[in-house]
Design an enzyme around this catalytic site. Structure first.
Site, PDB file in Angstrom:
ATOM      1  N   SER A 144      42.799  16.712  31.329  1.00  0.00           N
ATOM      2  CA  SER A 144      42.396  16.531  29.776  1.00  0.00           C
ATOM      3  C   SER A 144      43.110  17.682  28.904  1.00  0.00           C
ATOM      4  O   SER A 144      43.090  17.378  27.759  1.00  0.00           O
ATOM      5  CB  SER A 144      40.968  16.725  29.843  1.00  0.00           C
ATOM      6  OG  SER A 144      40.236  17.912  30.450  1.00  0.00           O
ATOM      7  N   HIS A 161      40.604  10.057  31.329  1.00  0.00           N
ATOM      8  CA  HIS A 161      41.585   9.888  30.153  1.00  0.00           C
ATOM      9  C   HIS A 161      42.774   8.721  30.724  1.00  0.00           C
ATOM     10  O   HIS A 161      43.652   8.686  29.759  1.00  0.00           O
ATOM     11  CB  HIS A 161      42.289  11.245  29.867  1.00  0.00           C
ATOM     12  CG  HIS A 161      41.393  12.400  29.426  1.00  0.00           C
ATOM     13  ND1 HIS A 161      40.990  12.289  28.137  1.00  0.00           N
ATOM     14  CD2 HIS A 161      40.844  13.183  30.190  1.00  0.00           C
ATOM     15  CE1 HIS A 161      40.078  13.487  28.040  1.00  0.00           C
ATOM     16  NE2 HIS A 161      40.035  13.919  29.085  1.00  0.00           N
TER      17      HIS A 161
HETATM   18  C1  PLP Z   1      35.358  13.274  28.553  1.00  0.00           C
HETATM   19  C2  PLP Z   1      35.055  13.699  29.905  1.00  0.00           C
HETATM   20  C3  PLP Z   1      34.045  13.383  30.553  1.00  0.00           C
HETATM   21  C4  PLP Z   1      32.804  13.090  30.031  1.00  0.00           C
HETATM   22  O1  PLP Z   1      32.565  11.766  29.531  1.00  0.00           O
HETATM   23  P1  PLP Z   1      31.469  11.626  28.692  1.00  0.00           P
HETATM   24  O2  PLP Z   1      31.335  10.222  28.618  1.00  0.00           O
HETATM   25  O3  PLP Z   1      32.139  11.763  27.293  1.00  0.00           O
HETATM   26  O4  PLP Z   1      30.290  12.458  28.910  1.00  0.00           O
HETATM   27  C5  PLP Z   1      33.965  13.812  32.010  1.00  0.00           C
HETATM   28  N1  PLP Z   1      35.266  13.881  32.589  1.00  0.00           N
HETATM   29  C6  PLP Z   1      36.522  14.203  31.945  1.00  0.00           C
HETATM   30  C7  PLP Z   1      37.800  14.668  32.687  1.00  0.00           C
HETATM   31  C8  PLP Z   1      36.438  14.000  30.626  1.00  0.00           C
HETATM   32  O5  PLP Z   1      37.619  14.456  29.979  1.00  0.00           O
END
Ligand code: PLP
Length: 382
Positions: free
Chosen positions: A178, A207
């Protein structure tokens, strides 16, 4: 009060956070009367700003799913037909036995590891995994070792060293990371896992789902290992323009999680309306290859500009960091980009390691071509 001192210290370091007040208008965002292109959203395919798509959804939405609350946990009266249908669709598309959905990616990542890992488990997690995974590891009673980011030689030697010390070892990674936007070679991890009898693989495709792979099923599809990942996870909150998250796994694991996963059991199920939207979007995912190709080509251009400007460029995806270093400098740089019409936000510690504060450009397929070029020029000339 000590909270006040903490806030003062954060402000001094340039790390104080606030909730930004913004107005949305499709791909545009407005703040303090300034209209900017949103370069900080996770709407990677541009579906969240696609009014036509949403019209189609409202037109096709059955009366049955027009419910704004599930009013209960999935295990009591909150398990609606649409929840089951979404899970059947997921399992079918991924070609796996089962799928299970959750309220968010945060619920997913804080729920599975505590359910499956006990004191006889060793978790081996990439140094850069998301905070939600770290929290899941902390909630579990397993031993955890973080391996250097994408250093699979270190990972292999840890697996060899501990193979007889634990009943089970679980490798935990993201596919597209991310903050750096680099991509894990999942096929290599699958090979590594198969060399040991007691290793499981947990992959968070937050992602990558929707964005990568010919049919949009993520890096696991792109690298041909959909069938080999024990916990293949992702969120609906990013490219899928919805809310919630999923794991695809074996039938046995599905049944176990239903019995043991606290963030599934002790929370209200997602409203049928939201699940119906997720199902609608997911069922069309393979039809958006044009958007995936467009996004990839934009990302290529922006990465080119970052390299040309002599910034390090770890990215191999549509997430492109501009690593500035110091937090204060990063904040100033973000403000400059915003003045030039690009809503870019600084990412600072503790989200990223100290000294690597950055602007995180996150691209969407809906950006106008000309604006991507202008953005590239701005990076090169700044
Ligand atoms: C955004 C994200 C999450 C969290 O997901 P949500 O549905 O927004 O709670 C989990 N893991 C990663 C790698 C993320 O980027």
């Amino acid at each position: 009060m000590k909270e006040g001192q903490t806030l003062c210290a954060l402000a001094r370091e340039g790390n104080l956070r606030i909730l930004p007040e913004v107005r949305h208008d499709g791909i545009w965002i407005e703040q303090d009367g300034r209209r900017m292109l949103n370069m900080s959203s996770n709407d990677y395919l541009g579906l969240a700003s696609d009014a036509t798509l949403q019209d189609e959804f409202w037109q096709s939405l059955p009366e049955r799913d027009r419910l704004l609350s599930a009013s209960s946990s999935r295990l009591l009266t909150g398990n609606f037909d649409v929840h089951q249908e979404l899970e059947t669709l997921l399992a079918e598309r991924f070609g796996r036995e089962s799928a299970l959905t959750f309220s968010s990616g945060y619920h997913l990542n804080t729920g599975i590891l505590p359910a499956v890992a006990d004191v006889h488990t060793l978790i081996l997690a990439d140094k850069l995994v998301h905070a939600s995974l770290i929290d899941g590891i902390r909630l579990s009673s397993a031993t955890c070792i973080r391996y250097r980011h994408q250093d699979y030689r270190q990972l292999q030697s840890l697996l060899e060293k501990h193979r007889t010390n634990f009943e089970r070892m679980i490798i935990v990674t993201e596919s597209v990371f991310s903050m750096d936007g680099d991509v894990a070679p999942l096929a290599a991890l699958v090979e590594l896992k198969k060399a040991f009898p007691n290793v499981m693989l947990y992959v968070d495709e937050a992602h990558a789902i929707g964005v990568r792979g010919k049919r949009g099923l993520g890096i696991a599809e792109e690298q041909g290992c959909l069938a080999d990942i024990d916990f293949l996870c992702g969120t609906f909150g990013k490219a899928l323009a919805s809310v919630g998250a999923y794991v695809v796994c074996s039938r046995l694991m599905h049944d176990y999680l239903v019995n043991r996963m606290r963030t599934l059991i002790f929370t209200t199920a997602l409203p049928p309306l939201n699940v119906a939207w997720t199902k609608f979007v997911f069922s069309r995912l393979d039809g958006w290859e044009d958007r995936r190709i467009r996004l990839a080509s934009m990302a290529e251009k922006v990465r080119g500009a970052v390299r040309q400007a002599d910034y390090p460029c770890p990215s191999e995806s549509h997430i492109v960091p501009l690593v500035v270093g110091e937090s204060e400098k990063t904040v100033l740089k973000a403000a400059e980009m915003q003045r030039k019409g690009f809503y870019v936000l600084p990412v600072r510690p503790p989200t990223v390691p100290a000294g690597t504060s950055r602007l995180r450009l996150s691209l969407t397929a809906a950006l106008p071509e000309g604006e991507v070029e202008r953005m590239g020029e701005l990076i090169v000339n700044s």
